[in-house]
Design an enzyme around this catalytic site. Structure first.
Site, PDB file in Angstrom:
ATOM      1  CE1 TYR A 163      -5.431  -5.956   0.623  1.00 30.50           C
ATOM      2  CE2 TYR A 163      -7.089  -7.682   0.545  1.00 30.50           C
ATOM      3  CZ  TYR A 163      -6.174  -6.863  -0.091  1.00 30.50           C
ATOM      4  OH  TYR A 163      -6.024  -6.944  -1.455  1.00 30.50           O
ATOM      5  CB  VAL A 202       0.215 -11.793   1.900  1.00 30.74           C
ATOM      6  CG1 VAL A 202       1.310 -11.912   0.853  1.00 30.74           C
ATOM      7  CG2 VAL A 202      -1.150 -12.071   1.272  1.00 30.74           C
ATOM      8  CB  CYS A 231     -10.077  -9.057   7.356  1.00 29.51           C
ATOM      9  SG  CYS A 231      -8.481  -8.663   6.625  1.00 29.51           S
ATOM     10  NE  ARG A 287      -6.314   0.034  -3.060  1.00 27.36           N
ATOM     11  CZ  ARG A 287      -5.025  -0.207  -2.826  1.00 27.36           C
ATOM     12  NH1 ARG A 287      -4.452  -1.302  -3.290  1.00 27.36           N
ATOM     13  NH2 ARG A 287      -4.314   0.645  -2.126  1.00 27.36           N
ATOM     14  CG  HIS A 309      -5.973 -12.756  10.094  1.00 28.00           C
ATOM     15  ND1 HIS A 309      -5.525 -11.474  10.328  1.00 28.00           N
ATOM     16  CD2 HIS A 309      -4.859 -13.539  10.103  1.00 28.00           C
ATOM     17  CE1 HIS A 309      -4.202 -11.498  10.471  1.00 28.00           C
ATOM     18  NE2 HIS A 309      -3.781 -12.728  10.339  1.00 28.00           N
ATOM     19  CB  THR A 310      -6.352 -11.141   4.560  1.00 30.97           C
ATOM     20  OG1 THR A 310      -7.768 -11.008   4.525  1.00 30.97           O
ATOM     21  CG2 THR A 310      -5.871 -11.623   3.207  1.00 30.97           C
ATOM     22  CB  ALA A 339      -4.191  -9.679   0.199  1.00 34.01           C
ATOM     23  CB  SER A 340      -6.663  -8.365  -4.397  1.00 38.55           C
ATOM     24  OG  SER A 340      -6.291  -8.772  -5.652  1.00 38.55           O
ATOM     25  CB  THR A 389      -7.171  -2.357   1.121  1.00 41.33           C
ATOM     26  OG1 THR A 389      -6.474  -1.569   2.074  1.00 41.33           O
ATOM     27  CG2 THR A 389      -6.355  -2.398  -0.168  1.00 41.33           C
TER      28      THR A 389
HETATM   29  N1  COA Z   1      -5.439  -3.032   6.330  1.00 37.13           N
HETATM   30  C1  COA Z   1      -5.861  -2.504   5.171  1.00 37.13           C
HETATM   31  N2  COA Z   1      -5.115  -2.421   4.052  1.00 37.13           N
HETATM   32  C2  COA Z   1      -3.844  -2.892   4.120  1.00 37.13           C
HETATM   33  C3  COA Z   1      -3.331  -3.461   5.312  1.00 37.13           C
HETATM   34  C4  COA Z   1      -4.178  -3.528   6.445  1.00 37.13           C
HETATM   35  N3  COA Z   1      -3.782  -4.068   7.615  1.00 37.13           N
HETATM   36  N4  COA Z   1      -2.056  -3.848   5.074  1.00 37.13           N
HETATM   37  C5  COA Z   1      -1.776  -3.515   3.803  1.00 37.13           C
HETATM   38  N5  COA Z   1      -2.848  -2.951   3.221  1.00 37.13           N
HETATM   39  C6  COA Z   1      -2.949  -2.449   1.844  1.00 37.13           C
HETATM   40  C7  COA Z   1      -1.703  -1.698   1.494  1.00 37.13           C
HETATM   41  O1  COA Z   1      -1.932  -0.339   1.770  1.00 37.13           O
HETATM   42  C8  COA Z   1      -1.499  -1.962   0.001  1.00 37.13           C
HETATM   43  O2  COA Z   1      -1.858  -0.806  -0.701  1.00 37.13           O
HETATM   44  P1  COA Z   1      -0.987  -0.303  -1.957  1.00 37.13           P
HETATM   45  O3  COA Z   1      -1.368  -1.226  -3.088  1.00 37.13           O
HETATM   46  O4  COA Z   1      -1.466   1.086  -2.170  1.00 37.13           O
HETATM   47  O5  COA Z   1       0.446  -0.429  -1.559  1.00 37.13           O
HETATM   48  C9  COA Z   1      -2.479  -3.083  -0.339  1.00 37.13           C
HETATM   49  O6  COA Z   1      -3.021  -3.541   0.934  1.00 37.13           O
HETATM   50  C10 COA Z   1      -1.799  -4.236  -1.057  1.00 37.13           C
HETATM   51  O7  COA Z   1      -2.792  -5.050  -1.634  1.00 37.13           O
HETATM   52  P2  COA Z   1      -2.452  -6.552  -2.035  1.00 37.13           P
HETATM   53  O8  COA Z   1      -1.190  -6.594  -2.840  1.00 37.13           O
HETATM   54  O9  COA Z   1      -3.679  -7.169  -2.608  1.00 37.13           O
HETATM   55  O10 COA Z   1      -2.188  -7.178  -0.590  1.00 37.13           O
HETATM   56  P3  COA Z   1      -0.941  -8.072  -0.095  1.00 37.13           P
HETATM   57  O11 COA Z   1      -0.886  -9.330  -0.901  1.00 37.13           O
HETATM   58  O12 COA Z   1       0.266  -7.226  -0.023  1.00 37.13           O
HETATM   59  O13 COA Z   1      -1.430  -8.460   1.390  1.00 37.13           O
HETATM   60  C11 COA Z   1      -2.038  -8.045   3.698  1.00 37.13           C
HETATM   61  C12 COA Z   1      -2.032  -7.480   2.240  1.00 37.13           C
HETATM   62  C13 COA Z   1      -2.785  -7.048   4.578  1.00 37.13           C
HETATM   63  C14 COA Z   1      -2.763  -9.383   3.713  1.00 37.13           C
HETATM   64  C15 COA Z   1      -0.548  -8.223   4.152  1.00 37.13           C
HETATM   65  O14 COA Z   1       0.076  -6.945   4.174  1.00 37.13           O
HETATM   66  C16 COA Z   1      -0.431  -8.844   5.544  1.00 37.13           C
HETATM   67  O15 COA Z   1      -0.439 -10.065   5.688  1.00 37.13           O
HETATM   68  N6  COA Z   1      -0.309  -8.007   6.608  1.00 37.13           N
HETATM   69  C17 COA Z   1      -0.199  -8.495   7.980  1.00 37.13           C
HETATM   70  C18 COA Z   1      -1.552  -9.048   8.479  1.00 37.13           C
HETATM   71  C19 COA Z   1      -2.664  -8.000   8.392  1.00 37.13           C
HETATM   72  O16 COA Z   1      -2.494  -6.841   8.776  1.00 37.13           O
HETATM   73  N7  COA Z   1      -3.840  -8.440   7.836  1.00 37.13           N
HETATM   74  C20 COA Z   1      -4.973  -7.553   7.615  1.00 37.13           C
HETATM   75  C21 COA Z   1      -5.841  -7.421   8.817  1.00 37.13           C
HETATM   76  S1  COA Z   1      -6.648  -8.953   9.233  1.00 37.13           S
END
Ligand code: COA
Length: 115
Positions: free
Chosen positions: A90, A56, A88, A98, A53-54, A66-67, A94
């Protein structure tokens, strides 16, 4: 270079403005305020890091935090000769597409755990 004994929470860097720390006791890489984190489980006797899980907070999303968490976790896995399961979404959908250079660390070709 000399290494010091490993405390339960160790600064591991992460790039950008965010300082990412390794919280070993809770199986997390997290920001110092603990509000953003990547959670994992160690499998196969320590050989595999399953990234579960990730998270933010919504106010900090879209800035690459997240990256940075992923890079810290994957650097740790690499340094400890572990492979990675991207449970996860993300990470699998994603981050890895990338940043394909990290694909060599993925365990059994994108296998996800059943969690
Ligand atoms: N699965 C895959 N990719 C996701 C995503 C998910 N559930 N939620 C967001 N993203 C992508 C977005 O499309 C975004 O793309 P963009 O750059 O084209 O807008 C990208 O993540 C953003 O990357 P980054 O800036 O590195 O991530 P972040 O710091 O915004 O955090 C999450 C991304 C997913 C951790 C945050 O949106 C979050 O906490 N979401 C709720 C929990 C969740 O769904 N976690 C992932 C599944 S465990």
């Amino acid at each position: 270079m000399a290494t010091s004994p490993s405390p339960s929470s160790t600064a591991v860097g992460g790039g950008g403005n965010a300082k990412i720390v390794w919280n070993e006791s809770q199986n997390r890489f997290e920001t110092e305020d603990k509000k953003a984190f990547l959670e994992y489980e160690v499998r196969n006797g320590g050989k595999v890091m399953d990234i579960l899980h990730t998270f933010v907070p919504s106010s900090k999303r879209g800035q690459g935090l997240a990256s940075h968490l992923c890079i810290s976790a994957l650097n740790h896995a690499k340094a400890h000769s572990m492979s990675v399961i991207p449970t996860c979404s993300y990470v699998s959908d994603t981050f890895l597409p990338r940043n394909p250079s990290w694909n060599s660390l993925v365990y059994a070709e994108d296998l996800k755990s059943s969690i």
